[in-house]
Design a protein around this motif. Structure first.
Motif, PDB file in Angstrom:
ATOM      1  N   ALA A  26       0.834  -1.208   0.000  1.00 24.22           N
ATOM      2  CA  ALA A  26       0.000   0.000   0.000  1.00 24.22           C
ATOM      3  C   ALA A  26       0.868   1.256   0.000  1.00 24.22           C
ATOM      4  O   ALA A  26       0.578   2.215  -0.727  1.00 24.22           O
ATOM      5  N   ARG A  27       1.912   1.253   0.803  1.00 21.02           N
ATOM      6  CA  ARG A  27       2.798   2.428   0.850  1.00 21.02           C
ATOM      7  C   ARG A  27       3.420   2.691  -0.514  1.00 21.02           C
ATOM      8  O   ARG A  27       3.468   3.832  -0.974  1.00 21.02           O
ATOM      9  N   ARG A  28       3.906   1.643  -1.170  1.00 21.83           N
ATOM     10  CA  ARG A  28       4.496   1.808  -2.503  1.00 21.83           C
ATOM     11  C   ARG A  28       3.458   2.287  -3.511  1.00 21.83           C
ATOM     12  O   ARG A  28       3.735   3.154  -4.343  1.00 21.83           O
ATOM     13  N   THR A  29       2.274   1.737  -3.431  1.00 20.34           N
ATOM     14  CA  THR A  29       1.204   2.095  -4.363  1.00 20.34           C
ATOM     15  C   THR A  29       0.792   3.553  -4.177  1.00 20.34           C
ATOM     16  O   THR A  29       0.633   4.288  -5.159  1.00 20.34           O
ATOM     17  N   VAL A  30       0.620   3.983  -2.951  1.00 22.14           N
ATOM     18  CA  VAL A  30       0.227   5.368  -2.670  1.00 22.14           C
ATOM     19  C   VAL A  30       1.341   6.331  -3.073  1.00 22.14           C
ATOM     20  O   VAL A  30       1.080   7.385  -3.654  1.00 22.14           O
ATOM     21  N   GLU A  31       2.566   5.948  -2.783  1.00 18.46           N
ATOM     22  CA  GLU A  31       3.704   6.798  -3.153  1.00 18.46           C
ATOM     23  C   GLU A  31       3.757   7.002  -4.670  1.00 18.46           C
ATOM     24  O   GLU A  31       4.025   8.099  -5.158  1.00 18.46           O
ATOM     25  N   GLU A  67      -4.335  -0.141  10.387  1.00 25.11           N
ATOM     26  CA  GLU A  67      -5.615   0.437   9.948  1.00 25.11           C
ATOM     27  C   GLU A  67      -5.384   1.769   9.242  1.00 25.11           C
ATOM     28  O   GLU A  67      -5.959   2.033   8.183  1.00 25.11           O
ATOM     29  N   LYS A  68      -4.531   2.580   9.816  1.00 28.13           N
ATOM     30  CA  LYS A  68      -4.228   3.892   9.237  1.00 28.13           C
ATOM     31  C   LYS A  68      -3.487   3.736   7.909  1.00 28.13           C
ATOM     32  O   LYS A  68      -3.847   4.366   6.911  1.00 28.13           O
ATOM     33  N   ASP A  69      -2.469   2.892   7.875  1.00 31.29           N
ATOM     34  CA  ASP A  69      -1.661   2.709   6.664  1.00 31.29           C
ATOM     35  C   ASP A  69      -2.460   2.142   5.498  1.00 31.29           C
ATOM     36  O   ASP A  69      -2.141   2.414   4.340  1.00 31.29           O
ATOM     37  N   GLY A  71      -5.568   2.770   4.865  1.00 28.38           N
ATOM     38  CA  GLY A  71      -6.602   3.700   4.443  1.00 28.38           C
ATOM     39  C   GLY A  71      -8.027   3.202   4.559  1.00 28.38           C
ATOM     40  O   GLY A  71      -8.816   3.365   3.639  1.00 28.38           O
ATOM     41  N   GLY A  72      -8.358   2.593   5.678  1.00 21.68           N
ATOM     42  CA  GLY A  72      -9.721   2.114   5.863  1.00 21.68           C
ATOM     43  C   GLY A  72     -10.011   0.759   5.243  1.00 21.68           C
ATOM     44  O   GLY A  72     -11.134   0.268   5.330  1.00 21.68           O
ATOM     45  N   LYS A  73      -9.029   0.132   4.649  1.00 20.34           N
ATOM     46  CA  LYS A  73      -9.232  -1.184   4.031  1.00 20.34           C
ATOM     47  C   LYS A  73      -8.997  -2.325   5.016  1.00 20.34           C
ATOM     48  O   LYS A  73      -9.178  -3.483   4.684  1.00 20.34           O
ATOM     49  N   PHE A  74      -8.571  -1.992   6.228  1.00 25.07           N
ATOM     50  CA  PHE A  74      -8.337  -2.993   7.275  1.00 25.07           C
ATOM     51  C   PHE A  74      -9.209  -2.635   8.465  1.00 25.07           C
ATOM     52  O   PHE A  74      -9.178  -1.509   8.946  1.00 25.07           O
ATOM     53  N   ASN A  75     -10.014  -3.589   8.900  1.00 26.98           N
ATOM     54  CA  ASN A  75     -10.876  -3.388  10.052  1.00 26.98           C
ATOM     55  C   ASN A  75     -10.653  -4.502  11.049  1.00 26.98           C
ATOM     56  O   ASN A  75     -10.656  -5.671  10.677  1.00 26.98           O
TER      57      ASN A  75
END
Length: 169
Positions: A26-31, A67-69, A71-75
């Motif tokens: 996710a970090r790589r994708t958002v970056e 959860e924060k990293d 972006g709401g996709k983890f609950n």
């Protein structure tokens, strides 16, 4: 793609590795593509159960960061069976109770979203109770019962490797 996880106590360590991998991706994708790049990602649900949050809640500090990293996709939904809140009748709340509360979203994610389910933990009590609850949810979602439509859907999920168990007695 929806991914649904139901884990219990010791079984959470492998799932933690899975979530860490998703966070790195996710970090790589958002970056590379910006924060909207996660919009079409499937959700990850963790139903975690242990006795006491202060004694056996593994990796407690890490889950909110994930959860924060993501972006709401983890609950994450937690059941601490030896501490409040309890059910109105005073009985304990377990993972299967949390799964039942999310039944509509889970049925949608499993049936329409082709979600995957991983159950890790105690085979005798927790796993059986979670499987029974899922059968009830899926049976009702299919317009029938846990014993007929729910059991058939659970069998199909197992055959297609969309319901996997890592349990012990």
């Amino acid at each position: 793609m929806h991914i649904i996880h139901s884990l219990f106590f010791k079984g959470v360590a492998p799932f933690r590795g899975f979530v860490q991998e998703r966070v790195a991706l996710a970090r790589r994708t958002v970056e590379k593509n910006g924060p909207e790049a996660l919009a079409d990602w499937g959700r990850i649900w963790l139903f975690y159960g242990c006795r006491k949050s202060g004694e056996d809640f593994l990796y407690r500090e890490e889950w909110p960061e994930y959860e924060k990293d993501l972006g709401g996709k983890f609950n994450m939904h937690c059941a601490f069976s030896r501490e409040p809140p309890y059910k109105p009748d005073g009985s304990k709340i377990y993972v299967q109770d949390l799964v039942w509360k999310q039944r509509e979203a889970l049925a949608d994610a499993i049936i329409k979203g082709k979600g995957y389910i991983y159950i890790c933990g105690d085979a005798k009590n927790m796993s059986k109770s979670v499987e029974d609850t899922l059968a009830r949810i899926l049976g009702e979602a299919k317009g029938g019962s846990a014993e007929v439509e729910g059991a058939a859907e659970m069998k199909l999920l197992k055959e297609r490797s969309r319901l996997m168990l890592d349990v012990w007695s």
